[in-house]
Design a protein around this motif. Structure first.
Motif, PDB file in Angstrom:
ATOM      1  N   GLU A 664      -7.900 -30.261  -2.569  1.00  0.00           N
ATOM      2  CA  GLU A 664      -7.414 -30.887  -3.795  1.00  0.00           C
ATOM      3  C   GLU A 664      -6.645 -29.892  -4.658  1.00  0.00           C
ATOM      4  O   GLU A 664      -5.566 -30.227  -5.158  1.00  0.00           O
ATOM      5  CB  GLU A 664      -8.564 -31.547  -4.543  1.00  0.00           C
ATOM      6  N   PRO A 665      -7.136 -28.650  -4.849  1.00  0.00           N
ATOM      7  CA  PRO A 665      -6.333 -27.694  -5.614  1.00  0.00           C
ATOM      8  C   PRO A 665      -4.965 -27.435  -4.995  1.00  0.00           C
ATOM      9  O   PRO A 665      -3.950 -27.423  -5.694  1.00  0.00           O
ATOM     10  CB  PRO A 665      -7.176 -26.423  -5.601  1.00  0.00           C
ATOM     11  N   SER A 666      -4.930 -27.257  -3.653  1.00  0.00           N
ATOM     12  CA  SER A 666      -3.626 -26.956  -3.060  1.00  0.00           C
ATOM     13  C   SER A 666      -2.726 -28.177  -3.126  1.00  0.00           C
ATOM     14  O   SER A 666      -1.518 -28.057  -3.327  1.00  0.00           O
ATOM     15  CB  SER A 666      -3.768 -26.439  -1.636  1.00  0.00           C
ATOM     16  N   GLY A 667      -3.311 -29.373  -3.012  1.00  0.00           N
ATOM     17  CA  GLY A 667      -2.517 -30.589  -3.157  1.00  0.00           C
ATOM     18  C   GLY A 667      -1.914 -30.690  -4.551  1.00  0.00           C
ATOM     19  O   GLY A 667      -0.724 -30.986  -4.720  1.00  0.00           O
ATOM     20  N   ARG A 668      -2.766 -30.385  -5.550  1.00  0.00           N
ATOM     21  CA  ARG A 668      -2.280 -30.425  -6.939  1.00  0.00           C
ATOM     22  C   ARG A 668      -1.173 -29.396  -7.151  1.00  0.00           C
ATOM     23  O   ARG A 668      -0.177 -29.668  -7.819  1.00  0.00           O
ATOM     24  CB  ARG A 668      -3.436 -30.171  -7.899  1.00  0.00           C
ATOM     25  N   ALA A 669      -1.362 -28.218  -6.558  1.00  0.00           N
ATOM     26  CA  ALA A 669      -0.359 -27.163  -6.725  1.00  0.00           C
ATOM     27  C   ALA A 669       0.973 -27.600  -6.141  1.00  0.00           C
ATOM     28  O   ALA A 669       2.027 -27.397  -6.756  1.00  0.00           O
ATOM     29  CB  ALA A 669      -0.838 -25.883  -6.056  1.00  0.00           C
ATOM     30  N   VAL A 670       0.921 -28.234  -4.964  1.00  0.00           N
ATOM     31  CA  VAL A 670       2.160 -28.696  -4.337  1.00  0.00           C
ATOM     32  C   VAL A 670       2.827 -29.750  -5.208  1.00  0.00           C
ATOM     33  O   VAL A 670       4.042 -29.730  -5.442  1.00  0.00           O
ATOM     34  CB  VAL A 670       1.865 -29.252  -2.924  1.00  0.00           C
TER      35      VAL A 670
END
Lengths: 704, 314
Positions: A664-670
């Motif tokens: 979820e964090p990396s998805g949000r970052a993208v």
């Protein structure tokens, strides 16, 4: 010869895809036969009414699977021959780029994995025709399923055959993309689309990591063939970079924690025979890639790598089984259990790396053998369980364990086969899962012969984790079997289920179950067959493994440990039969049928029996921090002062912590990055003109 | 000759197991100021059950029928691999101590499946609890065993016992930890207080009993007998691994007789200790058992680590 057989195997799987394609509604085969039928119908209609529509669709269903079966058979043959010959056959194909021909090679390692691929493939080819019958009248043409299954299998076989990085990656991508289409087969369901997208995304990230890993080797050698890679001279830093990239790439495909999240999404989405292939075979291809890269291509090994692999493997094993325990969807549960088994295999490989890098070649070989054996065993019992789940799905259209129950009465034959799979995966003595876990324990117990104190204490700790894992796995699969097959049926359509009629749908699992028992009771020939493989990878063959004869397993020496599965089986059967004879035959008292006692409560209903969620509740509470649980209770109250509860709704969900922590964090970052980049797009023509102008200026400046 | 001794020893194991249960019950009764039943009461119970026709509930499948035989057979095989009166028996080569744990797991799996076979709430409850406890107890036991295995450089029980015999009475910290862990596991796995209470039929306390509630007659006799053998097995493991003195190293009648007398004495003493602990402690809540078992696990792992750090001779 072995390479020729392997090539036939690849061709057969490609042909299977083509046959499926041409058997489609407007396919070549169907049109041709229709034309033939029209031309000759006047002559033959009376004499030979063979090609009625029903018969034709059965043929169209069977031929692609028959070709897959042929492919599987040739794969096993080629693999056995390669293991037996103990030599490497190579060939150069005139395809590829002009200066880069494709190199093929079949050595004992690839041969072993050809066997791992072949046996489940034969089982799937028996199972498939009956299973896909219901897709025939569905929205999606069977030809698509058949085509991509064929391509998928061909891709896996080519990965095993590849002897240069280019062909390896082409085959790898063929495998990944074909399986993407298989996961997305029933794409009307949004969860399936999501699963397929996630799978493709992670497969491609993994592929990039593998390409980079090969790139490091290619950078040092200037060539793409594996033969050249083997001679590469790397400094430890670059070797470690290559190793970590390969571990990431292959581990992503194999489903190591925390890169495992695509597995529990993709396996339930794909048709069951495809999940069997994906879980049973494709994960093994990833492990093949890892073994090929680490043990074969990299020139030297470091113990730090072994520690890394051991830690990740142990974490995958224990987390995989803990999550599996909490699943209610049978196929999701099996997928998480694959994460566990891959973790066990990597634990063994980590041990092998540690021992080998510290100069203990014999123990390193033992670890490698244990890992390979567990790979084969997992391919057998996991395919068996997935096919069993598919058979249940086919008869009942039920995914959830909570709605099953009592299937042992409705599907007795399938229940017996599934029990073999359950006992094998739970690593119980006379079955095959136990042999490989026993060998891993034996490897770990030799930790005393390592110099470094840290390693000596790390390895037993890892084996403690492994012990916990195998105990939890037993709990998990007892739950599966107990809830799905035993007790009372929990829903009406389960109570009306019938045994499978299609003989192939029983024959496929039966073949795998037979292999599970056979390799469990007589593992010696198999381990002996691995000799050439270990000879070529580590330069060592286990010397004492059959000191006491072919009935005994003695991994280190007879004084250290010995296990004779055949005699154990004989003992259990003999004692059990003796008891039965003395207690039943001699007394002749036939048991009386009666209502269950149930402590005198009476009124047994399916609603009062333990559910799958209830069964695993204590374990969930004990390992609370591992799970991301959401529990809600909705109450509806009535009456004076709202004291009477009229309706109670309990909802409970377990989520994977990896999502919250990593994805979820990396998805949000993208997303944030995309939004930021998206500001370029104003939609205003003047801005775009300004962009063009600036670009032009910059280009002119660069040129001048 | 060696095979004969091995078979004889296994039969002795099977025959003496009810006696040990009777003895524990007797000591416990005396400690609680109750009038004790005869030492041979367990035999009488088994005979009574053997004569009765078993009842098979309607929803039961063949697993319910097969489970008692498999449970009994796996326990007997486990008994065959553990040295009771003599070491260097050929059976020790067939199965080592990891396989022994596997035998227990096999028997337990079928018992648990049989518990779920009827579809009663009690059966499922007992099965769930049994699997939970065993999934924590099994690794603790394996770790305790691994401590021994790494010290003795073998997982073969006979070899391990003779290693302890040869090395004499050395107080190794690892063995003390491992013994502590193994004793705790023994109490949990054989269903004794404070983890389980085999004497009650109450929903709150039942674990093992809840699974076998529906069994009767000969099948119940087999299961009861198997659990008595299992209790004795764990006792023999503790007695012979950590206090192996007196065990026969040759197959002469004198040595065997002495070995038998010694193991009987050791088991009698162990039984008194067990009875004392059962009288002194109260049964735990089910969710306290995890703390108890994690403690056992920790003890065993500590044993292993202390072996590696302190004792391993390099």
């Amino acid at each position: 010869m072995s390479l020729f057989l392997a090539a036939i195997s690849v061709l057969a799987s490609l042909l299977s895809g083509l046959a499926a394609l041409s058997a489609g509604p407007n396919g070549l085969l169907r049109r041709g036969i229709r034309a033939w039928g029209q031309a000759f119908s006047s002559h033959y209609a009376r004499v030979n009414p063979s090609l009625t529509p029903g018969r034709f669709s059965r043929l169209a269903r069977t031929i692609p699977f028959a070709l897959l079966g042929v492919s599987g058979g040739f794969a096993v043959l080629a693999g056995l021959l390669a293991l037996h010959d103990n030599s490497t056959r190579t060939a150069v194909l005139p395809f590829g780029l002009p200066w880069l021909n494709w190199h093929l090679a079949l050595d004992p390692l690839a041969g072993f994995f050809f066997c791992v691929l072949g046996i489940p493939l034969i089982a799937v080819s028996l199972f498939g025709p009956g299973y896909v019958r219901e897709f025939e009248h569905g929205k999606h043409p069977l030809s698509v399923l058949g085509l991509f299954t064929g391509l998928f299998v061909a891709g896996m076989e080519l990965v095993l055959l590849a002897d240069d990085a280019l062909l390896f990656m082409i085959a790898w991508e063929l495998m990944s993309v074909a399986s993407y289409f298989l996961v997305a087969y029933q794409h009307e369901n949004p969860t399936n689309r999501r699963a397929a997208f996630l799978y493709l995304l992670m497969a491609e990230i993994g592929a990039i990591a593998i390409i980079l890993a090969f790139g490091v080797l290619a950078g040092f050698t200037g060539e793409l063939t594996f033969g050249a890679f083997r001679g590469a001279v790397l400094n430890p830093l670059w070797a470690s970079v290559a190793f970590v990239l390969a571990l990431t790439g292959f581990g992503m495909k194999a489903g190591l924690v925390p890169l495992h999240t695509w597995l529990p999404e993709a396996h339930p989405a794909a048709p069951s025979h495809v999940s069997a292939l994906m879980s049973g075979v494709m994960l093994k291809i990833a492990i093949y890639g890892f073994i090929r890269f680490a043990f074969d291509l990299l020139p030297s090994l470091f113990w730090q790598w072994g520690v890394l692999v051991l830690l990740i493997g142990s974490a995958s094993a224990v987390l995989g089984i803990l999550y599996a325990l909490q699943q209610q969807n049978l196929k999701r549960l099996l997928a998480y259990s694959s994460v566990e088994n891959v973790g066990i295999i990597f634990t063994a490989l980590g041990l092998a790396l540690i021992f080998q890098s510290s100069g203990q070649l014999q123990l390193g070989t033992l670890g490698l053998v244990a890992g390979l054996l567990h790979g084969l065993n997992h391919a057998l019992f996991k395919s068996l369980l997935f096919l069993g789940a598919g058979a249940i799905l086919h008869q009942t259209h039920e995914h959830s364990l909570e709605n099953m129950g009592g299937l042992v009465h409705r599907m007795p034959k399938l229940a017996a086969l599934f029990l073999v799979g359950t006992l094998s995966i739970a690593a119980l003595p006379p079955f095959n899962g136990f042999v490989s876990e026993w060998l891993i324990f034996q490897t770990a117990l030799q930790a005393g012969s390592i110099q470094s104190g840290i390693l000596r204490s790390l390895i037993p700790t890892a084996s403690a984790v492994l012990a916990l894992t195998s105990a939890l796995a037993a709990a998990c699969f007892v739950k599966v079997y107990g809830v799905a097959f035993l007790g009372l049926p929990r829903s009406r359509h389960i109570a009306r289920t019938r045994e499978i009629r299609h003989p192939g749908m029983l024959a496929g699992p039966a073949l795998l179950a037979a292999c599970c028992v056979l390799f469990g009771v007589f593992p010696m020939p198999l381990i002996n067959a691995l000799g050439p493989l270990t000879q070529s990878l580590t330069g060592f063959v286990l010397p004492n493994i059959s000191v006491l004869g072919w009935l005994w397993l003695t991994p280190v020496s007879p004084d250290v440990a010995a296990y004779s599965p055949a005699l154990v089986t004989l003992g259990i059967v003999a004692v059990g039969w003796l008891c039965y004879y003395l207690l039943y035959r001699r007394t002749g008292l036939e048991p009386r049928r009666a209502e269950p006692w149930d402590c005198g409560f009476g009124g047994l209903t399916p609603r009062t029996q333990y559910t799958s969620g209830a069964f695993s509740m204590p374990i969930r509470r004990i390992f609370e921090p591992v799970f991301d649980t959401r529990e809600t209770v909705e109450e509806q109250r009535e009456g004076p002062a709202n004291t009477r509860i009229t309706r109670l709704r309990y909802q409970f969900q377990v989520f994977d912590r990896a999502w919250v922590a990593l994805y979820e964090p990396s998805g949000r970052a993208v997303t944030r990055l995309a939004r930021w980049v998206g500001r370029l797009q104003t939609g205003n023509i003047r801005t775009y003109l300004a962009y063009s102008f600036c670009t032009l200026i910059v280009l002119l400046w660069v040129v001048s | 000759m060696a095979w004969l001794v091995a078979i004889f020893q296994t039969l002795l194991f099977i025959a003496l197991a009810p006696l040990l249960s009777g003895w524990i019950k007797r000591v416990k009764c005396r400690l609680q100021n109750r009038k004790a039943p005869s030492l041979f009461q367990p035999y009488r119970d088994l005979r009574k059950l053997y004569r009765k026709r078993p009842i098979m509930p309607y929803p039961a499948s063949w697993i319910f029928r097969a489970a008692p035989y498999i449970v009994f057979a796996s326990t007997v095989l486990a008994a065959a691999t553990v040295p009771l009166v003599a070491i260097h028996l050929p059976t020790a080569r067939i199965a080592d101590v990891i396989v022994l744990v596997g035998f227990f797991a096999l028997g337990r799996t079928f018992l648990v499946l049989a518990g779920m076979d009827i579809g009663t709430a009690f059966g499922g409850m007992g099965s769930s609890r049994e699997m939970t406890i065993s999934s924590l107890a099994e690794p603790a036991m394996l770790m305790a065993v691994f401590t021994l295995a790494m010290s003795a450089h073998t997982t073969n029980l006979s070899q391990a016992v003779s290693f302890v015999l040869d090395s004499g009475l050395v107080l190794r910290p690892s063995f003390v930890f491992a013994m502590g862990g193994l004793i705790l596991v023994t109490i949990a796995e054989t269903g004794r207080i404070p983890v389980d209470n085999p004497a009650t039929h109450l929903e709150l306390t039942m674990i093992h009993e809840a699974m076998i509630l529906e069994y009767s007659g000969r099948w119940l006799a087999l299961i009861e007998w198997a659990s008595q053998i299992k209790l004795m097995l764990y006792g023999v493991l503790i007695a012979n691994i950590f206090f192996p003195w007196g065990i026969a190293q040759t197959f002469t009648p004198d040595a065997l007789g002495f070995g038998l007398a010694m193991i009987a004495l050791k088991l009698a003493v162990l039984a008194v200790v067990l009875a004392f602990s059962e009288v002194l402690f109260a049964k735990m809540r089910i969710f306290r058992v995890q703390e108890y078992l994690s403690f056992a696990y920790l003890l065993s792992v500590l044993g292993l680590l202390s072996h590696i750090i302190l004792e391993a001779v390099r």
